[in-house]
Structures are given as structure tokens and as C-alpha cells.
Write an enzyme that holds these catalytic residues in place. Sequence first.
Site, PDB file in Angstrom:
ATOM      1  N   ASP A  12       0.811  -1.092  -0.139  1.00  0.00           N
ATOM      2  CA  ASP A  12       0.072   0.003  -0.046  1.00  0.00           C
ATOM      3  C   ASP A  12       0.838   1.333   0.181  1.00  0.00           C
ATOM      4  O   ASP A  12       1.873   1.171   0.782  1.00  0.00           O
ATOM      5  CB  ASP A  12      -0.851  -0.016   1.398  1.00  0.00           C
ATOM      6  CG  ASP A  12      -2.034   0.827   1.211  1.00  0.00           C
ATOM      7  OD1 ASP A  12      -2.503   1.231   0.071  1.00  0.00           O
ATOM      8  OD2 ASP A  12      -2.686   1.242   2.141  1.00  0.00           O
ATOM      9  N   HIS A  13       0.387   2.165  -0.650  1.00  0.00           N
ATOM     10  CA  HIS A  13       1.020   3.603  -0.746  1.00  0.00           C
ATOM     11  C   HIS A  13       2.720   3.539  -0.925  1.00  0.00           C
ATOM     12  O   HIS A  13       3.258   4.348  -0.327  1.00  0.00           O
ATOM     13  CB  HIS A  13       0.764   4.251   0.509  1.00  0.00           C
ATOM     14  CG  HIS A  13      -0.565   4.970   0.489  1.00  0.00           C
ATOM     15  ND1 HIS A  13      -0.759   5.962  -0.134  1.00  0.00           N
ATOM     16  CD2 HIS A  13      -1.637   4.678   1.327  1.00  0.00           C
ATOM     17  CE1 HIS A  13      -2.299   6.231  -0.062  1.00  0.00           C
ATOM     18  NE2 HIS A  13      -2.775   5.203   0.934  1.00  0.00           N
ATOM     19  N   ASP A  31       2.164   5.250  -5.367  1.00  0.00           N
ATOM     20  CA  ASP A  31       1.463   6.389  -4.941  1.00  0.00           C
ATOM     21  C   ASP A  31       2.147   7.520  -5.818  1.00  0.00           C
ATOM     22  O   ASP A  31       3.243   8.264  -5.108  1.00  0.00           O
ATOM     23  CB  ASP A  31       1.460   6.299  -3.731  1.00  0.00           C
ATOM     24  CG  ASP A  31       0.400   7.697  -3.089  1.00  0.00           C
ATOM     25  OD1 ASP A  31       0.231   8.561  -3.885  1.00  0.00           O
ATOM     26  OD2 ASP A  31       0.126   7.779  -2.005  1.00  0.00           O
ATOM     27  N   HIS A  71      -7.295   9.599   5.760  1.00  0.00           N
ATOM     28  CA  HIS A  71      -6.844   8.443   6.309  1.00  0.00           C
ATOM     29  C   HIS A  71      -7.028   8.606   7.779  1.00  0.00           C
ATOM     30  O   HIS A  71      -6.749   9.955   8.142  1.00  0.00           O
ATOM     31  CB  HIS A  71      -5.410   8.283   5.929  1.00  0.00           C
ATOM     32  CG  HIS A  71      -5.138   7.901   4.514  1.00  0.00           C
ATOM     33  ND1 HIS A  71      -4.496   8.480   3.673  1.00  0.00           N
ATOM     34  CD2 HIS A  71      -5.405   6.645   3.896  1.00  0.00           C
ATOM     35  CE1 HIS A  71      -4.501   7.893   2.590  1.00  0.00           C
ATOM     36  NE2 HIS A  71      -5.011   6.610   2.576  1.00  0.00           N
ATOM     37  N   GLY A  72      -7.515   7.629   8.649  1.00  0.00           N
ATOM     38  CA  GLY A  72      -7.535   7.994   9.932  1.00  0.00           C
ATOM     39  C   GLY A  72      -8.949   8.530  10.548  1.00  0.00           C
ATOM     40  O   GLY A  72      -9.716   8.927   9.582  1.00  0.00           O
ATOM     41  N   HIS A 103     -10.025   5.148  -0.275  1.00  0.00           N
ATOM     42  CA  HIS A 103      -9.043   4.951   0.741  1.00  0.00           C
ATOM     43  C   HIS A 103      -9.738   5.650   1.761  1.00  0.00           C
ATOM     44  O   HIS A 103     -10.875   6.389   1.549  1.00  0.00           O
ATOM     45  CB  HIS A 103      -7.728   5.506   0.424  1.00  0.00           C
ATOM     46  CG  HIS A 103      -7.023   4.934  -0.421  1.00  0.00           C
ATOM     47  ND1 HIS A 103      -5.600   4.863   0.076  1.00  0.00           N
ATOM     48  CD2 HIS A 103      -6.886   4.327  -1.704  1.00  0.00           C
ATOM     49  CE1 HIS A 103      -4.982   3.996  -0.877  1.00  0.00           C
ATOM     50  NE2 HIS A 103      -5.753   3.589  -2.053  1.00  0.00           N
ATOM     51  N   GLY A 104      -9.175   5.616   3.220  1.00  0.00           N
ATOM     52  CA  GLY A 104      -9.499   6.206   4.299  1.00  0.00           C
ATOM     53  C   GLY A 104     -10.786   5.599   5.007  1.00  0.00           C
ATOM     54  O   GLY A 104     -11.596   6.275   5.219  1.00  0.00           O
TER      55      GLY A 104
HETATM   56  P1  13P Z   1      -8.214   4.593   7.349  1.00  0.00           P
HETATM   57  O1  13P Z   1      -6.589   4.607   8.030  1.00  0.00           O
HETATM   58  O2  13P Z   1      -8.720   5.673   7.427  1.00  0.00           O
HETATM   59  O3  13P Z   1      -8.802   3.288   7.595  1.00  0.00           O
HETATM   60  O4  13P Z   1      -7.506   4.400   5.694  1.00  0.00           O
HETATM   61  C1  13P Z   1      -6.418   3.300   5.212  1.00  0.00           C
HETATM   62  C2  13P Z   1      -6.034   3.577   3.840  1.00  0.00           C
HETATM   63  O5  13P Z   1      -6.877   4.139   3.209  1.00  0.00           O
HETATM   64  C3  13P Z   1      -4.734   2.776   3.510  1.00  0.00           C
HETATM   65  O6  13P Z   1      -4.570   3.247   2.136  1.00  0.00           O
END
Ligand code: 13P
Length: 293
Positions: free
Chosen positions: A96-97, A118, A192-193, A220-221
Site C-alpha cells: 500500500d502507498h 502512489d 486516512h484515519g 481510501h480512508g
Molecule cells: P484508514 O486508516 O482511514 O482506515 O485508511 C486506510 C487507507 O486508506 C490505507 O491506504
Amino acid sequence: MDTAINTIPTVKYNQNYSSLKDLFLDYRATQRCLPAFNVNDNYDLKAVVEAANELDTNVMVMTYPPVAELNTPEVFKSLVDGFKKIHKNNIYLHLDHSTTVDLCKRAIDSGYDSVMIDGSQVSLQENIKMTKEVVDYASSAGVVVEAEIGKIMGRGVEVKCDDDFLASANDVKQLYEATGVDIVAVGIGTAHGFTPTEPKIHFNRLREIAEAVPAPLVLHGGTGIPDGDIQKSITMGMSKINIGTIVHTTYMKYAFEEIQKAGDGAYPPFIMKEVLPKIKAVVKDRLRAVNFK
Ligand code: 13P
């Protein structure tokens, strides 16, 4: 007798596909979404895999670059392979990313099923260049490549959703056509988060993007998005959802509590035996929200 009920197709989340690319194309066509969880080690990996197995669903596990670098992609791939031997559901492993082409290449060489390059922080032209390099490298191995357009902001920051942060349908189309990338993460207002206010998803922008490209799209997020918004976005073309923060905050919160209770006698397997059911519970809750049909 009412036969209509017998003709309602049962939506399946545990189907086998000849490739992950085929899964994503079918999920986009049938408005389903692969739940993807960020994991950090063998313990939260175990919790995610067991939760998915108990709910009989395909699942993706994802390593952020620091996790892949610390554990090494080779070791993480072996961990996932170990779990595959003892569980019947399909488990896909994703990087990821990654902001570097090199880490993507290493994950591909290690046998990851999917990688994200990314390029959201660089110009569109540079993003296209690095995405194309990864797509070319991944193609012979049949590895799925995810790119990002728009900016999906970081933890704890204000959710910004002005045009600078949203993905433009034209940019998505340009990147998709120039690179042949498999799936595309698009900024539509999520972050995110945990966020101080509920994220406002720009569904009109999502509609424009989904009309512009046939590619499965990635949300995402995933932490903190209301279930109704997750489900609406799935019916509009989101075929993968990333969920991370709720997994690692649950892990850390309960591990901390258990370590405090155990004091000097804290012993990792005993601590983790208490923590795993807590992680599994939040993962199951999110799986039910995503596999909602
Ligand atoms: P969250 O941490 O908001 O769940 O998002 C995770 C994410 O998008 C990882 O790429």
C-alpha cells in the site's frame, strides 16, 4: 407459490477467480467491493484472515511501506502463504502507498498479488511515468497495479475537499489510458484515519470518474466513513476499500491495557490471546458493512 424469491441471485463474496485482475473487473461489473485491511505483523494478519474466513469472504491484506520494509516483503509473503494453507478463503497480499518504484518491484519479485504506486504528490506527468514503469514491470508476473489520483489526506488533519484535493475525471482518464493501470484510488473527500468531522464524500465527482473510466476504483480512508456512504460508493464503482486505522488503534489500545494489567510478567502470546478477539470483532464489523448485499 411466489417463485420470485427463488430467482434472486445470492451475492457471493467468496468466489474463486483465475486472477485478481478478473476479480476486480467482476466486482466493478457487479457492484461489489474487496475489503482490504492494513496489517502490521503476524498477529493482526491472523485476526483479519480468521475474521474473513469465519464470514466466508475473500479478503486483501496490505502492508504500508514501513511494515514491508521492517518485516521484508519476502517474510510477509511467507506469512500470508502460511495462513493460506490453513484457511479456505482467498487472501490477497498488497503493497500500500509505495512512493518508490523500487519497493513495488521488490514486492512484485517477492510474490505480492498487488502493489500501489502512489504518485499523488508529484505532477500528473511524473505520476504517469512512475505508474507506467510499475505496470510494465508487473505485467509479466500478472500482478495488479493501483495508482492514485487526487490527494487522500493524512491522519488527524482537517478533511480538505476543495478541488485541489479531489481527483479530476480528466486526470484519471489520462492516467488510465496512458498506463493501462488496473485499479485507481481516487480522492473524493475521504481522509486516512479518524477525522475531526465526518468526511464529506463527493458523490458527483465519483459519478463523473466512474463514467470516464471502466477501471475498478479504490476508496481510501475507510476508517470513520459511515456505512451508508461506503455502500453507496460501492454501488457507484468502488471495487476495493482500504481500512487501516481502526485495526491498528484497536490493536494498540488493547495491547496497552493488557500489558499494563500483566506488568513485568507481560508475555506476548498471552497478551495477544486477549487482543486478537478485539481486532477480529472490528474487522468482522467492517466486513459486514462492505459485504452488504
Ligand atoms: P484508514 O486508516 O482511514 O482506515 O485508511 C486506510 C487507507 O486508506 C490505507 O491506504
